[in-house]
Structures are given as structure tokens and as C-alpha cells.
Design a protein around this motif. Structure first.
Motif, PDB file in Angstrom:
ATOM      1  N   PRO A 170       0.841  -1.124   0.043  1.00 20.47           N
ATOM      2  CA  PRO A 170       0.046   0.168  -0.117  1.00 20.47           C
ATOM      3  C   PRO A 170       1.025   1.248  -0.025  1.00 20.47           C
ATOM      4  O   PRO A 170       2.070   1.641   0.511  1.00 20.47           O
ATOM      5  N   THR A 171       0.369   2.464   0.065  1.00 22.58           N
ATOM      6  CA  THR A 171       0.842   3.614  -0.262  1.00 22.58           C
ATOM      7  C   THR A 171       1.637   3.585   1.030  1.00 22.58           C
ATOM      8  O   THR A 171       0.463   3.736   2.763  1.00 22.58           O
ATOM      9  N   ARG A 172       2.710   4.050   1.562  1.00 25.91           N
ATOM     10  CA  ARG A 172       3.399   4.771   2.625  1.00 25.91           C
ATOM     11  C   ARG A 172       1.911   5.436   3.898  1.00 25.91           C
ATOM     12  O   ARG A 172       1.764   6.099   3.443  1.00 25.91           O
ATOM     13  N   GLU A 173       2.108   4.835   5.251  1.00 25.90           N
ATOM     14  CA  GLU A 173       0.858   5.234   6.386  1.00 25.90           C
ATOM     15  C   GLU A 173       1.766   5.196   6.937  1.00 25.90           C
ATOM     16  O   GLU A 173       2.194   4.165   7.611  1.00 25.90           O
ATOM     17  N   SER A 174       2.095   6.182   7.921  1.00 26.71           N
ATOM     18  CA  SER A 174       2.416   6.116   9.221  1.00 26.71           C
ATOM     19  C   SER A 174       1.215   6.293  10.187  1.00 26.71           C
ATOM     20  O   SER A 174       1.875   5.832  11.345  1.00 26.71           O
ATOM     21  N   ASP A 175       0.171   6.576   9.902  1.00 29.00           N
ATOM     22  CA  ASP A 175      -0.867   6.853  11.043  1.00 29.00           C
ATOM     23  C   ASP A 175      -1.854   5.176  11.059  1.00 29.00           C
ATOM     24  O   ASP A 175      -2.651   4.236   9.748  1.00 29.00           O
ATOM     25  N   TYR A 176      -1.936   4.209  13.000  1.00 30.29           N
ATOM     26  CA  TYR A 176      -1.919   3.145  12.335  1.00 30.29           C
ATOM     27  C   TYR A 176      -3.498   2.768  11.877  1.00 30.29           C
ATOM     28  O   TYR A 176      -3.488   1.394  10.944  1.00 30.29           O
ATOM     29  N   TYR A 177      -4.350   3.683  12.007  1.00 32.27           N
ATOM     30  CA  TYR A 177      -5.619   3.173  11.665  1.00 32.27           C
ATOM     31  C   TYR A 177      -6.129   3.358  10.097  1.00 32.27           C
ATOM     32  O   TYR A 177      -6.755   2.770   9.818  1.00 32.27           O
ATOM     33  N   LYS A 178      -5.203   4.489   9.270  1.00 34.27           N
ATOM     34  CA  LYS A 178      -5.226   4.302   8.245  1.00 34.27           C
ATOM     35  C   LYS A 178      -4.717   3.127   7.816  1.00 34.27           C
ATOM     36  O   LYS A 178      -5.311   2.765   6.736  1.00 34.27           O
ATOM     37  N   GLN A 179      -3.398   2.976   8.432  1.00 31.81           N
ATOM     38  CA  GLN A 179      -2.923   1.378   7.828  1.00 31.81           C
ATOM     39  C   GLN A 179      -3.591   0.280   8.098  1.00 31.81           C
ATOM     40  O   GLN A 179      -4.527  -0.805   6.803  1.00 31.81           O
ATOM     41  N   LEU A 180      -4.186   0.024   9.531  1.00 30.23           N
ATOM     42  CA  LEU A 180      -5.646  -1.218   9.823  1.00 30.23           C
ATOM     43  C   LEU A 180      -6.568  -0.709   8.264  1.00 30.23           C
ATOM     44  O   LEU A 180      -7.095  -1.994   7.706  1.00 30.23           O
ATOM     45  N   LYS A 181      -7.294   0.304   8.073  1.00 32.39           N
ATOM     46  CA  LYS A 181      -8.297   0.332   7.628  1.00 32.39           C
ATOM     47  C   LYS A 181      -7.903  -0.556   5.802  1.00 32.39           C
ATOM     48  O   LYS A 181      -8.824  -1.687   5.805  1.00 32.39           O
ATOM     49  N   VAL A 182      -6.709   0.269   5.023  1.00 36.75           N
ATOM     50  CA  VAL A 182      -6.313  -0.965   3.750  1.00 36.75           C
ATOM     51  C   VAL A 182      -6.075  -2.345   4.067  1.00 36.75           C
ATOM     52  O   VAL A 182      -6.507  -2.988   3.560  1.00 36.75           O
ATOM     53  N   PHE A 183      -5.287  -2.327   4.888  1.00 39.16           N
ATOM     54  CA  PHE A 183      -4.961  -3.878   5.467  1.00 39.16           C
ATOM     55  C   PHE A 183      -6.702  -4.661   5.721  1.00 39.16           C
ATOM     56  O   PHE A 183      -6.627  -5.544   5.329  1.00 39.16           O
ATOM     57  N   LEU A 184      -7.572  -3.777   5.731  1.00 37.21           N
ATOM     58  CA  LEU A 184      -9.166  -5.048   6.541  1.00 37.21           C
ATOM     59  C   LEU A 184      -9.644  -4.974   4.792  1.00 37.21           C
ATOM     60  O   LEU A 184     -10.204  -5.905   5.012  1.00 37.21           O
ATOM     61  N   ASN A 185      -8.762  -4.043   4.083  1.00 40.33           N
ATOM     62  CA  ASN A 185      -9.678  -4.170   2.535  1.00 40.33           C
ATOM     63  C   ASN A 185      -9.113  -5.536   1.720  1.00 40.33           C
ATOM     64  O   ASN A 185      -9.522  -6.003   1.263  1.00 40.33           O
ATOM     65  N   MET A 186      -7.508  -5.779   2.526  1.00 40.59           N
ATOM     66  CA  MET A 186      -7.369  -6.293   1.304  1.00 40.59           C
ATOM     67  C   MET A 186      -7.597  -7.622   1.792  1.00 40.59           C
ATOM     68  O   MET A 186      -7.844  -9.308   1.556  1.00 40.59           O
ATOM     69  N   ASN A 187      -8.286  -7.307   3.363  1.00 40.10           N
ATOM     70  CA  ASN A 187      -8.684  -9.130   3.830  1.00 40.10           C
ATOM     71  C   ASN A 187      -9.909  -9.844   3.345  1.00 40.10           C
ATOM     72  O   ASN A 187     -10.297 -11.156   3.215  1.00 40.10           O
ATOM     73  N   LYS A 188     -10.795  -8.488   3.609  1.00 41.19           N
ATOM     74  CA  LYS A 188     -12.274  -8.526   2.634  1.00 41.19           C
ATOM     75  C   LYS A 188     -11.896  -9.822   1.784  1.00 41.19           C
ATOM     76  O   LYS A 188     -12.402 -10.072   0.883  1.00 41.19           O
ATOM     77  N   LEU A 189     -11.217  -8.915   0.743  1.00 41.42           N
ATOM     78  CA  LEU A 189     -10.603  -9.703  -0.943  1.00 41.42           C
ATOM     79  C   LEU A 189      -9.916 -11.136  -0.981  1.00 41.42           C
ATOM     80  O   LEU A 189     -10.585 -11.720  -1.400  1.00 41.42           O
ATOM     81  N   PHE A 190      -9.163 -11.316   0.468  1.00 40.22           N
ATOM     82  CA  PHE A 190      -8.581 -12.098   0.531  1.00 40.22           C
ATOM     83  C   PHE A 190      -9.868 -13.725   0.923  1.00 40.22           C
ATOM     84  O   PHE A 190      -9.705 -14.143   0.367  1.00 40.22           O
ATOM     85  N   LYS A 191     -11.029 -13.373   1.470  1.00 40.73           N
ATOM     86  CA  LYS A 191     -11.625 -14.078   1.869  1.00 40.73           C
ATOM     87  C   LYS A 191     -12.896 -14.085   1.586  1.00 40.73           C
ATOM     88  O   LYS A 191     -13.275 -15.469   0.848  1.00 40.73           O
ATOM     89  N   GLN A 192     -13.126 -13.462   0.591  1.00 42.21           N
ATOM     90  CA  GLN A 192     -13.559 -13.601  -0.473  1.00 42.21           C
ATOM     91  C   GLN A 192     -13.211 -14.442  -1.634  1.00 42.21           C
ATOM     92  O   GLN A 192     -14.112 -15.438  -2.074  1.00 42.21           O
ATOM     93  N   LEU A 193     -12.011 -14.500  -1.789  1.00 44.67           N
ATOM     94  CA  LEU A 193     -11.042 -15.234  -3.030  1.00 44.67           C
ATOM     95  C   LEU A 193     -11.453 -17.012  -2.126  1.00 44.67           C
ATOM     96  O   LEU A 193     -11.185 -17.926  -2.910  1.00 44.67           O
TER      97      LEU A 193
END
Length: 245
Positions: A170-193
Motif C-alpha cells: 500500500p501507499t506508505r502511511e504512518s497512521d495506524y488506523y489508516k494502515q488498518l483500514k487498507v489491510f482490512l480491505n485486503m483481508n476482505k478480498l482474501f476471504k472472498q477469494l
């Protein structure tokens, strides 16, 4: 140098364990790839002696020298497991197909076709991750989320490739909650697959600066460089030992 690396790997493992406890993920196996670009064979040997076997390389020509050295040196055991995590150039596909165990950065059907075609018949299938451009940023590699099902269908027809899951940088981000939001979107795709293909088992997200958010979001394969090797500078005198090439 050896003691520093040994301590760094110990700290990485401890940090992973602590994060797992904090987020109730202890039942999940989380591993990491030591990102060894620009690192010498001596340094990789030191890492290998700690029990860490997974190594990630970005540059094909540099990595082939290392891979051949370990392949030809019969005294080194266990052997490293090599992950290609860099941008795939078309003129390097044959080398990736021949020498690596994993390729994290698949973004199109043509690359998959040639990796399968050029993988040796007697080799184990090449483990494949599809790279997702989760931020949909113009300067980032990877497919957009709505392209995932189509590309995964194309990959799964190839017998010399084994689709294992997804990867993102992902685009580099220092804020934890912004990092988490992006990674949760990845996990959603992962579970769909996973719902379509139950054999899918690998979500490669998280590096030294965002491993907490990655683990919290369900990532199970981290790519760790700085936390092991320190701040990376280009080593113009990369020490490649005698390997006959």
C-alpha cells in the motif's frame, strides 16, 4: 554483525508474538520473509543459521548469484526458500520461473502464462500471489480489486503454478488506523477469494513499519527488511562468493 542480526530476528519474532496476543491471533501461524536485497551471501548465511529460511529478493540478476551459490554449496542446509517480491520484467520471467519458489507480484495473465510455460516439468509448482493495487494509485503496481476473480481463474488453469493468495504494497502511511483500514480491505478480498477457492491460504501484507496493523487485519506473511538488516543503503560492493558465474 551476526549477533546484531540474530538479536533483530529474535525481536521480530517476539514482536509478532506480542501483536498476536494483543489481537487474539495466537491460533494463526504468521511467518515472515527476510527481505535480503543488497545483502551479501555471508549475511544471508547468518540469517539462515537462526532458523529463518524464507528470503525475499527484488532484483533478479543479483538474486540468481545468491540462489546458485546456495544451490551449489552442498554443506549449507537447510536451503533457503526464495521469494521474488520485485517488479517482473518480461525478459526476466524465465529466470524467475527457473530459480524461485514463490512469486508475489503477478498482475496479468501473460506473465502467468509464461511462468507456467517456462517452469521446469520436474520442479515443484511455483507458488503465486496476485498483487493488488489496494489504494488504486496510478503510481503503484497491481491489479484493481474488481479484476481479481478474472485473473485468478486464468492462473488456476496452469499446472506448474500454485495460486496461494494475495499481496499488496500500500501507499506508505504512518497512521495506524489508516494502515488498518487498507489491510482490512485486503483481508476482505482474501476471504472472498478463499470462499471461491478454499486452498487459498496466504495474505502477504505488512512490512517493518506496519506489521501491527497487518497482523491485526489478518495478514499471515510479512515482508521484513529494515527490522532485520537496519536502514537499507545500496551496497556497491555486494559480496558474492565464488559461484562459477
Amino acid at each position: 554483525m551476526y549477533n546484531d542480526i540474530k538479536n533483530n530476528i529474535w525481536h521480530v519474532k517476539q514482536e509478532i508474538n506480542t501483536i498476536q496476543k494483543q489481537h487474539n491471533k495466537l491460533q494463526k501461524k504468521i511467518s515472515f520473509v527476510a527481505v535480503s536485497k543488497n545483502q551479501s551471501i555471508d549475511t544471508i548465511n547468518n540469517v539462515l543459521s537462526t532458523g529463518q529460511r524464507e528470503f525475499g529478493e527484488n532484483y533478479v540478476q543479483e538474486s540468481i548469484k545468491k540462489i546458485l551459490w546456495f544451490k551449489n554449496n552442498k554443506k549449507i542446509y537447510p536451503k533457503p526458500i526464495w521469494h521474488f517480491i520485485g517488479h517482473i520484467q518480461s525478459n526476466k520471467i524465465k529466470l524467475i520461473a527457473e530459480y524461485f519458489d514463490w512469486c508475489h507480484t503477478i498482475t496479468n495473465k501473460n506473465t502467468a502464462f509464461y511462468l507456467n510455460k517456462l517452469r521446469k516439468e520436474d520442479a515443484a509448482p511455483l507458488n503465486i500471489l496476485i498483487q493488488i493495487n489496494i489504494n488504486q494509485a496510478k503510481n503503484k503496481s497491481g491489479i484493481y480489486p474488481d479484476e481479481l476473480v478474472n485473473l485468478s481463474e486464468k492462473i488456476l488453469i496452469y499446472s506448474r503454478l500454485k495460486l496461494r493468495g494475495l499481496m499488496a504494497i500500500p501507499t506508505r502511511e504512518s497512521d495506524y488506523y489508516k494502515q488498518l483500514k487498507v489491510f482490512l480491505n485486503m483481508n476482505k478480498l482474501f476471504k472472498q477469494l478463499q470462499n471461491i477457492y478454499p486452498s487459498i491460504d496466504t495474505l502477504s501484507i505488512g512490512m517493518s513499519n506496519d506489521m501491527t496493523a497487518a497482523i491485526a487485519a489478518g495478514g499471515n506473511l510479512l515482508r521484513i527488511g529494515t527490522a532485520i538488516f537496519g536502514n537499507r543503503t545500496k551496497n556497491k560492493n555486494l559480496k558474492i562468493l565464488n559461484n562459477g558465474i
